[in-house]
Enzyme design. Structure first.
Site, mmCIF file in Angstrom:
data_model
loop_
_atom_site.group_PDB
_atom_site.id
_atom_site.type_symbol
_atom_site.label_atom_id
_atom_site.label_comp_id
_atom_site.label_asym_id
_atom_site.label_seq_id
_atom_site.Cartn_x
_atom_site.Cartn_y
_atom_site.Cartn_z
ATOM 1 N N GLU A 151 17.546 -5.869 -10.348
ATOM 2 C CA GLU A 151 16.599 -5.026 -11.111
ATOM 3 C C GLU A 151 15.635 -3.508 -10.035
ATOM 4 O O GLU A 151 15.089 -3.706 -9.484
ATOM 5 C CB GLU A 151 15.289 -6.005 -11.371
ATOM 6 C CG GLU A 151 14.129 -5.735 -12.249
ATOM 7 C CD GLU A 151 13.315 -4.722 -11.380
ATOM 8 O OE1 GLU A 151 13.680 -2.882 -12.147
ATOM 9 O OE2 GLU A 151 11.638 -4.907 -11.655
ATOM 10 N N GLU A 160 15.657 5.177 -9.904
ATOM 11 C CA GLU A 160 15.398 4.465 -8.620
ATOM 12 C C GLU A 160 16.861 4.308 -7.922
ATOM 13 O O GLU A 160 17.241 3.660 -6.688
ATOM 14 C CB GLU A 160 14.810 3.245 -8.280
ATOM 15 C CG GLU A 160 13.679 3.221 -8.776
ATOM 16 C CD GLU A 160 12.640 2.029 -8.576
ATOM 17 O OE1 GLU A 160 13.833 1.102 -8.400
ATOM 18 O OE2 GLU A 160 11.546 1.960 -9.347
#
Length: 335
Positions: A151, A160
């Site tokens: 995740e 990210e």
């Protein structure tokens, strides 16, 4: 690494909250820096019931799929954080789980949580970035994994560093024919009319209190805004039907603007997209473009950030985004 920071505490004499300056050792949990992590987005993710249930559904499906073929499930959890996904994998039947985490305080938190839940003989936490993990007899992993769970997403999906993480894992850490959770993602865009959104990022002298007047340069009223998207609880704006100025009116259907297959070793780190025509369904003024994503965690199991869902899970770590236009754009139906 040490840093000074404010910390709230209860004054034992007055019983009131107060702020004090503390010196924190970022790499040590001997201080109470763990308390700051507990109030961060990690806490929000742990309380995201929909996210957690669907990730576990994905893990259960992948592990059962491997077992049904007579193959030992070997799970790799990238960016384990609190260790939650690794423990889910162990609970679903995996006996070989490798978790990697680069942030030292979280390494200690995950190891403590794993031990307290009795999974220390199943889960091995590696205090490294996944791109630093070595596979081999003398490496961090004795052999490649056949299931990846991770995740590493934000509200913009890949902000990210998700793409480089998946590319490296597929090439260096995973077997051919591995299962990846999530397997793919789809990004949607939708034209919307909303004076509330537009005014939130524009300068309007009429909004000033009476008696106050300023001259705003015309160029300031045409501000394009930041290059990044504005993540916002758009679903709350949509639900504010009692305030007409907060209405969000769709001028188009949600349109697929990008797709990602995370098992693709050639997934491009950078891609420039051509303009995409989006048919309109209503005449109006386009003030913004709403953007969100959906990920697939198992066949038939999807997790969506669509702001139009009814009774959607409340979360702060993932939100729908908007790109507010410099000026309203007139839109005609079917154009």
């Amino acid at each position: 690494c040490r840093l000074s920071m404010f910390k709230s505490r209860v004054n034992s004499v007055t019983g009131k909250m107060e702020w004090v300056v503390t010196e924190k050792d970022f790499d040590s949990l001997e201080t109470d820096f763990a308390e700051e992590f507990s109030r961060s987005q990690y806490g929000d993710m742990l309380h995201d019931t929909e996210r957690n249930q669907k990730y576990e559904q994905g893990l259960r499906w992948a592990i059962n799929h491997m077992l049904s073929k007579g193959v030992e499930p070997r799970v790799l959890d990238i960016g384990t954080g609190t260790g939650l996904l690794s423990m889910m994998a162990a609970r679903c039947g995996a006996k070989n789980v490798t978790a990697c985490e680069v942030l030292k305080p979280m390494v200690k938190i995950s190891r403590t949580a794993i031990e307290e839940n009795g999974y220390q003989d199943i889960i091995n936490v590696i205090p490294k970035r996944s791109t630093e993990v070595i596979v081999g007899p003398d490496g961090d992993m004795s052999q490649r994994a056949n299931i990846l769970v991770t995740e590493v997403f934000d509200s913009e999906l890949i902000g990210e560093g998700a793409v480089p993480t998946f590319r490296h894992a597929v090439k260096e850490l995973l077997e051919d024919g591995c299962l990846i959770i999530p397997s793919d993602a789809t990004v949607y865009a939708q034209l919307v009319e909303s004076e509330f959104l537009w005014r939130s990022q524009s300068l309007d002298p009429h909004q000033l209190p009476r008696g106050i007047s300023i001259n705003i340069p015309k160029s300031w009223t045409m501000c394009k805004g930041p290059a990044s998207l504005w993540d916002i609880h758009l679903e709350e704006v949509i639900r504010s039907h009692d305030m007409r100025s907060h209405d969000v009116i769709p001028l188009s259907e949600p349109h697929v603007v990008a797709k990602f297959s995370f098992s693709d070793p050639s997934l491009p780190i950078y891609k420039e997209y051509s303009p995409i025509p989006i048919p309109s369904i209503k005449t109006g003024s386009c003030h913004a473009i709403a953007i969100w994503w959906t990920i697939t965690l198992a066949p038939g199991v999807e997790l969506s950030m669509s702001p139009w869902q009814l009774n959607a899970q409340w979360r702060d770590h993932w939100l729908a985004c908007v790109q507010v236009l410099p000026q309203p754009l007139p839109i005609e139906k079917d154009n």
